[in-house]
Design a protein around this motif. Structure first.
Motif, PDB file in Angstrom:
ATOM      1  N   ASP A  77      65.562  15.334 -34.207  1.00  0.00           N
ATOM      2  CA  ASP A  77      64.299  14.530 -33.727  1.00  0.00           C
ATOM      3  C   ASP A  77      64.517  13.250 -34.148  1.00  0.00           C
ATOM      4  OD1 ASP A  77      63.183  16.664 -32.557  1.00  0.00           O
ATOM      5  OD2 ASP A  77      61.837  17.143 -34.495  1.00  0.00           O
ATOM      6  N   ASP A  78      65.357  13.043 -35.184  1.00  0.00           N
ATOM      7  CA  ASP A  78      65.499  11.313 -35.676  1.00  0.00           C
ATOM      8  C   ASP A  78      66.646  10.825 -34.798  1.00  0.00           C
ATOM      9  OD1 ASP A  78      64.291  11.764 -38.087  1.00  0.00           O
ATOM     10  OD2 ASP A  78      65.883  12.569 -39.072  1.00  0.00           O
ATOM     11  N   TYR A  79      67.389  11.563 -34.027  1.00  0.00           N
ATOM     12  CA  TYR A  79      68.334  11.168 -33.123  1.00  0.00           C
ATOM     13  C   TYR A  79      67.490  10.691 -31.891  1.00  0.00           C
ATOM     14  CZ  TYR A  79      72.008  10.744 -29.669  1.00  0.00           C
ATOM     15  OH  TYR A  79      72.940  10.349 -28.704  1.00  0.00           O
ATOM     16  N   GLN A  80      66.645  11.551 -31.349  1.00  0.00           N
ATOM     17  CA  GLN A  80      65.844  10.987 -30.094  1.00  0.00           C
ATOM     18  C   GLN A  80      64.996   9.849 -30.440  1.00  0.00           C
ATOM     19  OE1 GLN A  80      66.299  12.589 -26.907  1.00  0.00           O
ATOM     20  NE2 GLN A  80      67.885  13.651 -27.909  1.00  0.00           N
ATOM     21  N   GLU A  81      64.572   9.827 -31.686  1.00  0.00           N
ATOM     22  CA  GLU A  81      63.744   8.675 -32.031  1.00  0.00           C
ATOM     23  C   GLU A  81      64.528   7.402 -32.046  1.00  0.00           C
ATOM     24  OE1 GLU A  81      61.208   6.958 -35.717  1.00  0.00           O
ATOM     25  OE2 GLU A  81      61.634   9.116 -35.487  1.00  0.00           O
TER      26      GLU A  81
ATOM     27  N   HIS B 295      68.404  17.061 -37.703  1.00  0.00           N
ATOM     28  CA  HIS B 295      68.146  15.610 -37.635  1.00  0.00           C
ATOM     29  C   HIS B 295      67.865  15.189 -35.909  1.00  0.00           C
ATOM     30  CE1 HIS B 295      68.258  14.469 -41.819  1.00  0.00           C
ATOM     31  NE2 HIS B 295      69.202  15.288 -41.964  1.00  0.00           N
TER      32      HIS B 295
END
Length: 382
Positions: free
Chosen positions: A273-277, A271
């Motif tokens: 990428d979700d964190y960066q988003e 996850h």
């Protein structure tokens, strides 16, 4: 919702009461409580991650976690770091406590205002705390050159730097922090608290963790709970050269991390990428929230690179008065700063939240400004 609360709940410690304490006192009204007090990431973990945790909750709670070394190795793998330079803890406060015991022999220099445990821990253990005041008229910006001179004049053996700083969110560029480390290479220890560094948007790769891993007297502190929006899990870590990291890891209990922390860390790679988003969303929210608050009468908003904004009430009204009004009348919980060294009750620290929550906060602040409670003043039981 009850319209009264024992005001002692805000005087029991140097920090704000927990969400759970407020919930018990507010009863059913706590269901709609919006928390602008605890600096949490509202976009992470994702609903899918919470669903996965809920599905595995029985086994997560029933069995022992792995030891801290195994969990640290997984986090190091995800972050691309050498596990020998890391030590994980049950929250960053545990690390602050052990730094004081292991490495602060006589004195520590700390800018104020900043995170209270940096001053409180050392004072509680009988160390001399050299406090360097940050000027309000300069937006609480830290002048590193002046700070170094102060450290030299006081003979401080340990120095702390929070970047971004809590509670004002002030940020220092990486190159300046590296120069600061160079200037103080003879100290017993230099600590850079990067608990909120992931929220910085003005510079790519702002952390000095890589520097800490190769320097003899530098420790960088990280707080996963703040970044991941999981304060209740209690996990943090430090980065230092292998000798310092090993000494810290040896001092900490072998099973000082819980199974929920382990589960989240092992989920993180999938996850990332979700964190960066989530960080991008929060950055936009910070800009919008700052703009909205700047339109509130009699309110000064300070620039921030963290996930909170420091504001000052202009005039005679104090933060405790506004805090109580917002909590009782609008179910909005804010952090007033009368107990923070270097600040006063005129200051509030407001966590960055989505637009709908900010609208509710601003509406409450405007209502307070217009009415000043009048005959409808909510009652707090003394």
């Amino acid at each position: 919702m009850r319209h009264s609360m024992d005001s002692d709940v805000f005087r029991q410690t140097a920090h704000s009461p927990s969400y759970f304490e407020l919930s018990r006192r507010l009863g059913e009204g706590a269901r709609g409580l919006v928390d602008f007090c605890i600096p949490c990431n509202p976009y992470f973990p994702t609903p899918e991650m919470f669903a996965d945790l809920a599905r595995d909750l029985e086994s997560v709670l029933k069995f022992y976690p792995s030891d801290a070394g195994a969990i640290a190795a997984q986090l190091a793998s995800v972050l691309g770091m050498n596990p020998a330079t890391m030590a994980m803890s049950n929250g960053s406060t545990e690390l602050i406590t052990w730094m004081d015991r292991l490495w602060v022999a006589e004195s520590i220099a700390v800018p104020v205002p900043t995170f209270g445990r940096w001053t409180d821990q050392a004072m509680e253990s009988g160390k001399r705390v050299d406090m360097f005041p940050l000027p309000e008229n300069e937006g609480f910006q830290l002048d590193l050159g002046a700070y170094v001179k102060f450290i030299r004049s006081r003979g401080s053996r340990v120095a702390v730097l929070c970047n971004p700083n809590n509670p004002d969110g002030g940020y220092l560029p990486r190159r300046e922090v590296v120069r600061f480390l160079d200037e103080l290479s003879d100290l017993d220890l230099v600590v850079v608290d990067e608990s909120f560094i992931d929220f910085v948007e003005v510079e790519r790769n702002p952390s000095v963790a890589a520097e800490a891993a190769i320097r003899p007297n530098v420790v960088v502190l990280k707080s996963l709970g703040k970044n991941f929006g999981l304060h209740g899990v209690r996990f943090g870590y430090l980065v230092a050269n292998p000798g310092l990291a090993r000494r810290m890891a040896a001092a900490l209990p072998k099973w000082n991390l819980n199974s929920v922390a382990e589960a989240v860390i092992f989920m993180f790679r999938e996850h990332a990428d979700d964190y960066q988003e989530s960080l991008v969303k929060l950055s936009l929210d910070r800009y919008r929230m700052g703009s909205e608050l700047s339109r509130v009468p009699d309110l000064e908003v300070f620039s921030s690179q963290a996930n909170f904004l420091l504001v000052k009430l202009i005039g005679e009204v104090g933060g405790p008065e506004l805090r109580d009004y917002l909590l009782v009348k609008h179910q909005v919980f804010v952090r007033e700063c009368s107990d923070k060294l270097g600040l006063s009750g005129q200051f509030l620290r407001l966590v960055v939240r989505p637009s709908d929550d900010v609208e509710r906060l601003v509406e409450g602040m405007r209502a307070f400004s217009e009415s000043r409670w009048g005959i409808d003043r909510p009652t707090l039981v003394s």
